[in-house]
Every structure is written in C-alpha cells, then in structure tokens.
Design an enzyme around this catalytic site. Structure first.
Site, mmCIF file in Angstrom:
data_model
loop_
_atom_site.group_PDB
_atom_site.id
_atom_site.type_symbol
_atom_site.label_atom_id
_atom_site.label_comp_id
_atom_site.label_asym_id
_atom_site.label_seq_id
_atom_site.Cartn_x
_atom_site.Cartn_y
_atom_site.Cartn_z
ATOM 1 N N LYS A 20 0.838 -1.219 0.000
ATOM 2 C CA LYS A 20 0.000 0.000 0.000
ATOM 3 C C LYS A 20 0.868 1.263 0.000
ATOM 4 O O LYS A 20 0.642 2.178 -0.788
ATOM 5 C CB LYS A 20 -0.935 0.021 1.227
ATOM 6 C CG LYS A 20 -1.897 -1.158 1.294
ATOM 7 C CD LYS A 20 -2.838 -1.059 2.471
ATOM 8 C CE LYS A 20 -2.152 -1.079 3.823
ATOM 9 N NZ LYS A 20 -1.391 -2.304 4.113
ATOM 10 N N ARG A 95 -9.613 0.802 8.539
ATOM 11 C CA ARG A 95 -9.250 -0.580 8.846
ATOM 12 C C ARG A 95 -10.386 -1.303 9.558
ATOM 13 O O ARG A 95 -10.243 -2.495 9.865
ATOM 14 C CB ARG A 95 -8.027 -0.590 9.758
ATOM 15 C CG ARG A 95 -6.685 -0.862 9.060
ATOM 16 C CD ARG A 95 -5.628 -0.749 10.123
ATOM 17 N NE ARG A 95 -4.386 -1.397 9.873
ATOM 18 C CZ ARG A 95 -3.312 -0.785 9.411
ATOM 19 N NH1 ARG A 95 -3.350 0.474 9.047
ATOM 20 N NH2 ARG A 95 -2.169 -1.438 9.307
ATOM 21 N N ARG A 134 11.600 -5.704 5.065
ATOM 22 C CA ARG A 134 11.286 -4.288 4.784
ATOM 23 C C ARG A 134 12.217 -3.334 5.532
ATOM 24 O O ARG A 134 12.498 -3.496 6.708
ATOM 25 C CB ARG A 134 9.835 -4.007 5.178
ATOM 26 C CG ARG A 134 9.483 -2.533 5.136
ATOM 27 C CD ARG A 134 8.011 -2.302 5.026
ATOM 28 N NE ARG A 134 7.276 -2.604 6.237
ATOM 29 C CZ ARG A 134 5.962 -2.400 6.372
ATOM 30 N NH1 ARG A 134 5.256 -1.914 5.354
ATOM 31 N NH2 ARG A 134 5.344 -2.698 7.497
ATOM 32 N N ARG A 167 11.118 -1.628 11.096
ATOM 33 C CA ARG A 167 10.096 -1.377 12.119
ATOM 34 C C ARG A 167 10.077 -2.504 13.135
ATOM 35 O O ARG A 167 10.124 -3.674 12.745
ATOM 36 C CB ARG A 167 8.721 -1.258 11.442
ATOM 37 C CG ARG A 167 8.468 0.107 10.856
ATOM 38 C CD ARG A 167 7.255 0.162 9.987
ATOM 39 N NE ARG A 167 6.046 -0.440 10.556
ATOM 40 C CZ ARG A 167 4.857 -0.422 9.948
ATOM 41 N NH1 ARG A 167 4.728 0.173 8.765
ATOM 42 N NH2 ARG A 167 3.819 -0.984 10.500
ATOM 43 N N ARG A 178 -0.655 -8.948 13.696
ATOM 44 C CA ARG A 178 -1.165 -7.946 12.753
ATOM 45 C C ARG A 178 -1.987 -8.623 11.661
ATOM 46 O O ARG A 178 -3.021 -8.101 11.233
ATOM 47 C CB ARG A 178 -0.006 -7.137 12.156
ATOM 48 C CG ARG A 178 0.611 -6.183 13.169
ATOM 49 C CD ARG A 178 1.947 -5.655 12.720
ATOM 50 N NE ARG A 178 1.875 -4.840 11.535
ATOM 51 C CZ ARG A 178 2.901 -4.625 10.713
ATOM 52 N NH1 ARG A 178 4.081 -5.186 10.953
ATOM 53 N NH2 ARG A 178 2.758 -3.858 9.674
#
Ligand code: ADP
Ligand code: AMP
Length: 223
Positions: A20, A95, A134, A167, A178
């Site tokens: 996203k 969300r 990431r 992160r 998550r």
C-alpha cells in the site's frame, strides 16, 4: 474519468505488507493528490513524543489496532487540512467498518464520496516475506526490501540519503498478530466497498511497476 474536476478520494486496501505504502506514494505523485498513511501519522506522533503517539505505541507494539475513536479523530483532522480539498489517497485507513462509516459521513458532509477502494491481493506467505525484509527511510519514509527492492547502498535511502531502519512491529511475533487482526477486522471492508460499487481487486504479487499500472488504469475507469 467521469468528471475530472471532482476530487478523488481513494482508499488503498490490503494486508500489512501488501504494498500500500509503495503504491500510494507513486499514485499520489501521478495524480497530484495528498497521501495520508495512518500508520505514518502515528509514528510521526511517536517520534515527537506526543500524548497521541505514546498512547498509540501501546497498541502498535502488540500488533493491535489503535481504538477507532482516536484513529478517526486523527485522520479526520488531517483530512480537514486545505491540501486535502482536491482529494487524497488513504493508506491504512479505514481498517474497520466503523472507520469506513466515519469516512463516508465526513466526505458526505462535504458533498464528496470515496471514489475507489483498491484492494491489493497478496497471499500470506508473500506478506510475511515482504515484512521480514522491509527497510524504511527515517527521513522520507521511502520503502525498500532486502531482496525485492534493495537500496543502492545498504542502509541508505536512494531518494534522500536518509538512514534506513526496520520497524519493530515487523518482527515475526508481531506480524502474526497484525495479520490475525487484519483478517478479523479489516477484511470485512471488502464487502462494505463492494456493496457501494467502488471495489477493485488487483493482483498485488506482480512487480511494483505492473501493480502501479493496473492501479492507475483502475482509477481512470472507476473514478
Ligand atoms: P504496506 O504499506 O502495505 O504495509 P509496503 O508498501 O511497505 O506495504 O511494502 C512492504 C514491503 O514489500 C516493502 O519492503 C516493499 O519494498 C515490498 N514490496 C512492495 N510492493 C512489492 C512488490 N510488488 N513486489 C515485491 N516487493 C514489494
Ligand atoms: P501501518 O503502518 O499501516 O502498518 O500501521 C502500523 C500500526 O498503526 C498498526 O498495526 C496499528 O497498530 C496502527 N494503525 C495504523 N492505521 C490504523 C487504523 N486505521 N486503525 C487502527 N490502528 C491503526
């Protein structure tokens, strides 16, 4: 496009790691509209040690959603800024169905609506591989991946020379939570937007360029 003068409010849907942020940045540049990422807003607050940031941290660290009331207020305040009058790309918001309803009400009050909800479909195994590799720029939030999109110099942002970091909520234990939260609380939004005739599904497992092309084509068709 039906009416090129109408502001575009685009919702990007997809699990954590679906791409996203990567796509929202590109789309915002092409369409010349603002990119609003609720996760970035929370992290910005946390960096500045605001009360909102410190509160959000408790939820983010556990991979849980920040309560609707807090999240809705933060995003609506951002949407009320003058730079959002010509549209926005929402990344990571809504969300929950309650957030989607709040967004609809806010836009309706301005005579606007969600123009398109673009869903990036990515399988769980790919999501986990993406999140574990990431890296993000501390300065401009550009996103990289150790294998799929490595920076030219390890640890340094190609765009601005900023420092790259991973992160803490991308750690394997938090990712599991998550994803669970995503399947339980966010996936129902697909039906919400499908019922409104604005949902478009895109195969998010293709190369970044290909996904970007398909997203843009979808915006031109629906909006
Ligand atoms: P999200 O904002 O949905 O959580 P990101 O845009 O941060 O996802 O992407 C998650 C990771 O996957 C990043 O490391 C990014 O570089 C990588 N990535 C994004 N899109 C693709 C793609 N189409 N193919 C391979 N890797 C991708
Ligand atoms: P993201 O950067 O989108 O992956 O979001 C990081 C974290 O911020 C999430 O795991 C949540 O804890 C919180 N968050 C971001 N957006 C929302 C939202 N719309 N509703 C609730 N919590 C959110």
């Amino acid at each position: 496009m039906a009416n090129p003068k109408e502001p575009l409010y685009i919702v990007l849907l997809g699990a954590p790691g679906a791409g996203k942020g990567t796509q929202a940045r590109r789309l915002a540049e092409v369409l010349q509209i603002v990119h609003i990422a609720s996760g970035d807003l929370f992290r910005e607050n946390l960096n500045h040690q605001t009360a909102l940031g410190l509160l959000a941290k408790e939820y983010i660290d556990q991979g849980k959603l920040v309560p609707d009331e807090i999240t809705i207020r933060m995003v609506m305040e951002r949407l009320a800024c003058p730079d959002c009058a010509s549209g926005a790309i929402l990344d990571g918001f809504p969300r929950t169905v309650a957030q989607a309803q709040a967004l609809d009400e806010e836009l309706a009050a301005r005579g606007q609506r969600v123009s398109a909800a673009l869903y990036l479909r990515v399988s769980e195994g790919v999501l986990i591989a993406r999140l574990s590799g990431r890296w993000i720029c501390r300065s401009c939030q550009a996103t990289y991946h150790t294998l799929f999109n490595p920076p030219r110099q390890p640890g340094i942002c190609d765009v601005c020379g900023g420092e790259l970091y991973q992160r803490s909520d991308d750690a394997a234990e938090t990712v599991q939570n998550r994803l669970k939260v995503y399947f339980e609380q966010t996936l129902p939004l697909m039906d919400y937007y499908r019922a409104r005739g604005v949902l478009v599904e895109i195969n998010g497992e293709q190369e970044v360029e290909r996904v970007a092309d398909e997203l843009l084509a979808a915006v031109h068709q629906i909006a």
